[in-house]
Design a protein around this motif. Structure first.
Motif, PDB file in Angstrom:
ATOM      1  N   ILE A  16       3.170   1.627 -11.417  1.00  0.00           N
ATOM      2  CA  ILE A  16       2.900   1.638  -9.976  1.00  0.00           C
ATOM      3  C   ILE A  16       1.608   0.907  -9.659  1.00  0.00           C
ATOM      4  N   ILE A  17       0.538   1.230 -10.405  1.00  0.00           N
ATOM      5  CA  ILE A  17      -0.759   0.602 -10.147  1.00  0.00           C
ATOM      6  C   ILE A  17      -0.682  -0.896 -10.434  1.00  0.00           C
ATOM      7  N   ALA A  18       0.047  -1.261 -11.502  1.00  0.00           N
ATOM      8  CA  ALA A  18       0.158  -2.685 -11.835  1.00  0.00           C
ATOM      9  C   ALA A  18       0.839  -3.468 -10.723  1.00  0.00           C
ATOM     10  N   ALA A  19       1.790  -2.804 -10.058  1.00  0.00           N
ATOM     11  CA  ALA A  19       2.540  -3.480  -9.011  1.00  0.00           C
ATOM     12  C   ALA A  19       1.956  -3.269  -7.621  1.00  0.00           C
ATOM     13  N   ALA A  20       0.934  -2.451  -7.528  1.00  0.00           N
ATOM     14  CA  ALA A  20       0.409  -2.078  -6.209  1.00  0.00           C
ATOM     15  C   ALA A  20      -0.256  -3.269  -5.534  1.00  0.00           C
ATOM     16  N   PRO A  21      -0.098  -3.396  -4.235  1.00  0.00           N
ATOM     17  CA  PRO A  21      -0.804  -4.444  -3.501  1.00  0.00           C
ATOM     18  C   PRO A  21      -2.294  -4.171  -3.499  1.00  0.00           C
ATOM     19  N   ARG A  22      -3.081  -5.210  -3.474  1.00  0.00           N
ATOM     20  CA  ARG A  22      -4.528  -5.050  -3.493  1.00  0.00           C
ATOM     21  C   ARG A  22      -5.093  -5.348  -2.116  1.00  0.00           C
ATOM     22  N   ALA A  24      -6.351  -5.282   1.600  1.00  0.00           N
ATOM     23  CA  ALA A  24      -6.130  -4.621   2.877  1.00  0.00           C
ATOM     24  C   ALA A  24      -4.865  -3.783   2.891  1.00  0.00           C
ATOM     25  N   GLU A  25      -3.865  -4.126   2.032  1.00  0.00           N
ATOM     26  CA  GLU A  25      -2.616  -3.389   2.061  1.00  0.00           C
ATOM     27  C   GLU A  25      -2.694  -2.094   1.263  1.00  0.00           C
ATOM     28  N   ALA A  26      -3.715  -1.925   0.441  1.00  0.00           N
ATOM     29  CA  ALA A  26      -3.831  -0.715  -0.367  1.00  0.00           C
ATOM     30  C   ALA A  26      -4.168   0.469   0.534  1.00  0.00           C
ATOM     31  N   ARG A  27      -3.947   1.670   0.012  1.00  0.00           N
ATOM     32  CA  ARG A  27      -4.216   2.872   0.805  1.00  0.00           C
ATOM     33  C   ARG A  27      -5.696   2.993   1.128  1.00  0.00           C
ATOM     34  N   ALA A  28      -5.986   3.728   2.177  1.00  0.00           N
ATOM     35  CA  ALA A  28      -7.378   4.014   2.539  1.00  0.00           C
ATOM     36  C   ALA A  28      -7.946   5.079   1.610  1.00  0.00           C
ATOM     37  N   PHE A  29      -9.259   5.116   1.531  1.00  0.00           N
ATOM     38  CA  PHE A  29      -9.972   6.060   0.667  1.00  0.00           C
ATOM     39  C   PHE A  29     -11.151   6.598   1.469  1.00  0.00           C
ATOM     40  N   PHE A  30     -11.240   7.935   1.544  1.00  0.00           N
ATOM     41  CA  PHE A  30     -12.322   8.589   2.269  1.00  0.00           C
ATOM     42  C   PHE A  30     -13.125   9.448   1.294  1.00  0.00           C
ATOM     43  N   GLU A  81     -11.575   0.967  -8.144  1.00  0.00           N
ATOM     44  CA  GLU A  81     -11.286  -0.089  -9.119  1.00  0.00           C
ATOM     45  C   GLU A  81      -9.977   0.191  -9.845  1.00  0.00           C
ATOM     46  N   GLN A  82      -9.807   1.433 -10.280  1.00  0.00           N
ATOM     47  CA  GLN A  82      -8.605   1.815 -11.034  1.00  0.00           C
ATOM     48  C   GLN A  82      -7.344   1.716 -10.183  1.00  0.00           C
ATOM     49  N   MET A  83      -7.483   1.916  -8.876  1.00  0.00           N
ATOM     50  CA  MET A  83      -6.320   1.907  -7.990  1.00  0.00           C
ATOM     51  C   MET A  83      -6.113   0.569  -7.291  1.00  0.00           C
ATOM     52  N   GLY A  84      -6.951  -0.396  -7.615  1.00  0.00           N
ATOM     53  CA  GLY A  84      -6.794  -1.712  -7.007  1.00  0.00           C
ATOM     54  C   GLY A  84      -7.147  -1.746  -5.538  1.00  0.00           C
ATOM     55  N   MET A  85      -8.076  -0.870  -5.134  1.00  0.00           N
ATOM     56  CA  MET A  85      -8.486  -0.795  -3.731  1.00  0.00           C
ATOM     57  C   MET A  85      -9.912  -1.311  -3.593  1.00  0.00           C
ATOM     58  N   GLN A  99     -11.518  -4.887  10.317  1.00  0.00           N
ATOM     59  CA  GLN A  99     -10.590  -4.762   9.187  1.00  0.00           C
ATOM     60  C   GLN A  99     -11.155  -3.885   8.082  1.00  0.00           C
ATOM     61  N   ASN A 100     -12.466  -3.919   7.882  1.00  0.00           N
ATOM     62  CA  ASN A 100     -13.074  -3.106   6.819  1.00  0.00           C
ATOM     63  C   ASN A 100     -12.801  -1.621   7.011  1.00  0.00           C
ATOM     64  N   LEU A 101     -12.713  -1.169   8.255  1.00  0.00           N
ATOM     65  CA  LEU A 101     -12.465   0.249   8.515  1.00  0.00           C
ATOM     66  C   LEU A 101     -11.120   0.705   7.966  1.00  0.00           C
ATOM     67  N   LEU A 102     -10.170  -0.211   7.873  1.00  0.00           N
ATOM     68  CA  LEU A 102      -8.836   0.170   7.423  1.00  0.00           C
ATOM     69  C   LEU A 102      -8.806   0.504   5.938  1.00  0.00           C
ATOM     70  N   ASN A 103      -9.871   0.137   5.205  1.00  0.00           N
ATOM     71  CA  ASN A 103      -9.988   0.530   3.798  1.00  0.00           C
ATOM     72  C   ASN A 103     -10.451   1.979   3.643  1.00  0.00           C
ATOM     73  N   GLY A 104     -10.874   2.600   4.750  1.00  0.00           N
ATOM     74  CA  GLY A 104     -11.424   3.950   4.693  1.00  0.00           C
ATOM     75  C   GLY A 104     -12.910   3.927   4.965  1.00  0.00           C
ATOM     76  N   ALA A 105     -13.603   4.933   4.493  1.00  0.00           N
ATOM     77  CA  ALA A 105     -15.048   5.010   4.713  1.00  0.00           C
ATOM     78  C   ALA A 105     -15.637   6.043   3.775  1.00  0.00           C
ATOM     79  N   ASN A 106     -16.880   5.817   3.405  1.00  0.00           N
ATOM     80  CA  ASN A 106     -17.641   6.771   2.609  1.00  0.00           C
ATOM     81  C   ASN A 106     -18.653   7.448   3.536  1.00  0.00           C
ATOM     82  N   PHE A 107     -18.505   8.756   3.718  1.00  0.00           N
ATOM     83  CA  PHE A 107     -19.366   9.520   4.618  1.00  0.00           C
ATOM     84  C   PHE A 107     -20.457  10.284   3.860  1.00  0.00           C
ATOM     85  N   ALA A 108     -20.472  10.187   2.528  1.00  0.00           N
ATOM     86  CA  ALA A 108     -21.353  11.018   1.705  1.00  0.00           C
ATOM     87  C   ALA A 108     -22.824  10.691   1.936  1.00  0.00           C
TER      88      ALA A 108
END
Length: 364
Positions: A16-22, A24-30, A81-85, A99-108
């Motif tokens: 799955i990870i090998a085939a995953a899109p990298r 902007a199309e990858a999932r968001a991460f918060f 890195e491991q998830m191709g995001m 567009q950067n917001l669509l990758n998610g955000a780090n609030f820490a």
């Protein structure tokens, strides 16, 4: 049978990870939490909890300090890195828009805890209640770009990481002798109070749309170089802080189990970062470290006194040290932790590891 299924699911994830899109199309991460996962929010605040000067970032791709409390990449970076995001930008970073917001955000924010009075000595930090407010604000901003329904899907499908708890002991209960919280609570009562407050935080995260949440426990707080320097005579881990961790972490897992049962879904994954750390703290040589007691960057006993600064002792090879500074793991140690988050057994990840979650998701 269970082990065979686990192996099959883990194998599926590799495909799955090998085939995953990298990109902007990858999932968001918060990301929510403290200095273990802060990617630089505190750079934009008037606070003493900062990592924006050398030698922080010495092994980062730019070789410059970024606000990460690491010599290089931290845990969110390595998961990305491991998830191709793309690793999510700090929410306060000016470039985190469009567009950067669509990758998610780090609030820490370095210094924060489960409780809002934790880290008061650092002045301006983003307490967890404010981080959750920013998450709401984030969703409003993204809705104006892609609409409410698309934003809801983006958040529901996102990966979420939250790391809290250590500062509630180190920078609150045990900060000074006879601290306000230690006068208010015995340690067992304090732990129960923290768990009840953490449950409220996680419930709020769920209410805000999070559906795939990694929740880390505390590491072996009494074994970090800072605590060895202050509390240890012969290099043994500080007993009271280890007792605190031994009380907190099992109760956190139990609370997560209960919350998942209540929700009828395995929304939350408990990461046993205590055992993940203890593997290399108790046997550093097995992981290629020369020591797990002495920080790479610091001064005083175990390089555990004060901050890591340009005037500190600095080891020439960070990969030989389990701890980068008096409190934080090196990038290499972070990589070991992330590997267990992805593929660790039920000893490390409960009810399942991240690989199994993502493999199951691909079949539903």
């Amino acid at each position: 049978m269970r082990k065979q299924l686990f192996t099959f699911l883990a194998s599926c994830l590799v495909l799955i990870i090998a085939a995953a899109p990298r990109g902007a199309e990858a999932r968001a991460f918060f990301v929510f939490g403290d200095s273990l996962v802060d990617n630089g929010n505190n750079n934009y605040l008037l606070t003493s909890a900062r990592a924006d000067s050398p030698p922080y970032g010495i092994d980062f791709p730019s070789h410059r300090p970024t606000g990460r409390f690491s010599n290089g990449l931290n845990i969110p970076d390595i998961i990305s890195e491991q998830m191709g995001m793309e690793s999510p930008l700090p929410y306060l970073a000016p470039e985190n828009k469009g567009q950067n917001l669509l990758n998610g955000a780090n609030f820490a924010s370095a210094g924060v805890g489960i409780l809002n009075d934790t880290g008061f000595q650092f002045l301006n930090i983003i307490h967890i209640t404010k981080q959750l407010e920013y998450f709401q604000q984030y969703q409003t901003r993204v809705s104006s770009q892609i609409g409410e329904e698309q934003t809801r899907q983006l958040v529901n499908q996102a990966l979420v990481l939250i790391t809290l708890g250590g500062n509630d002991f180190v920078n609150n209960y045990y900060l000074v002798p006879f601290s306000a919280r230690s006068r208010q609570f015995s340690l067992p009562d304090y732990v129960r109070y923290l768990i009840s407050e953490y449950r409220k935080v996680l419930t709020k995260l769920y209410d805000l749309g999070a559906r795939k949440v990694i929740v880390t426990g505390t590491g072996p707080m009494g074994c970090v170089p800072a605590e060895l320097a202050q509390r240890s005579r012969t290099g043994e881990c500080a007993v009271e802080l280890m007792r605190a961790a031994s009380l907190f972490n099992p109760q956190l897992t139990n609370m997560i189990n209960d919350l998942n049962n209540q929700l009828g879904s395995n929304v939350f994954m408990a990461a046993n970062t205590m055992d993940m750390h203890m593997d290399f703290v108790s046997n550093p040589q097995a992981f290629g470290f020369v020591t797990s007691k002495v920080a790479c960057c610091g001064q005083g006993p175990y390089n555990g006194i004060g901050l890591c600064t340009p005037l500190s002792n600095l080891c020439p090879n960070r990969d030989l040290y389990a701890f980068w500074d008096p409190f934080h793991p090196s990038e290499k140690a972070n990589r070991i932790i992330v590997q267990q988050i992805f593929t660790g057994s039920s000893k490390y990840m409960h009810p399942m590891n991240l690989s199994a979650v993502l493999a199951l998701e691909s079949w539903t």
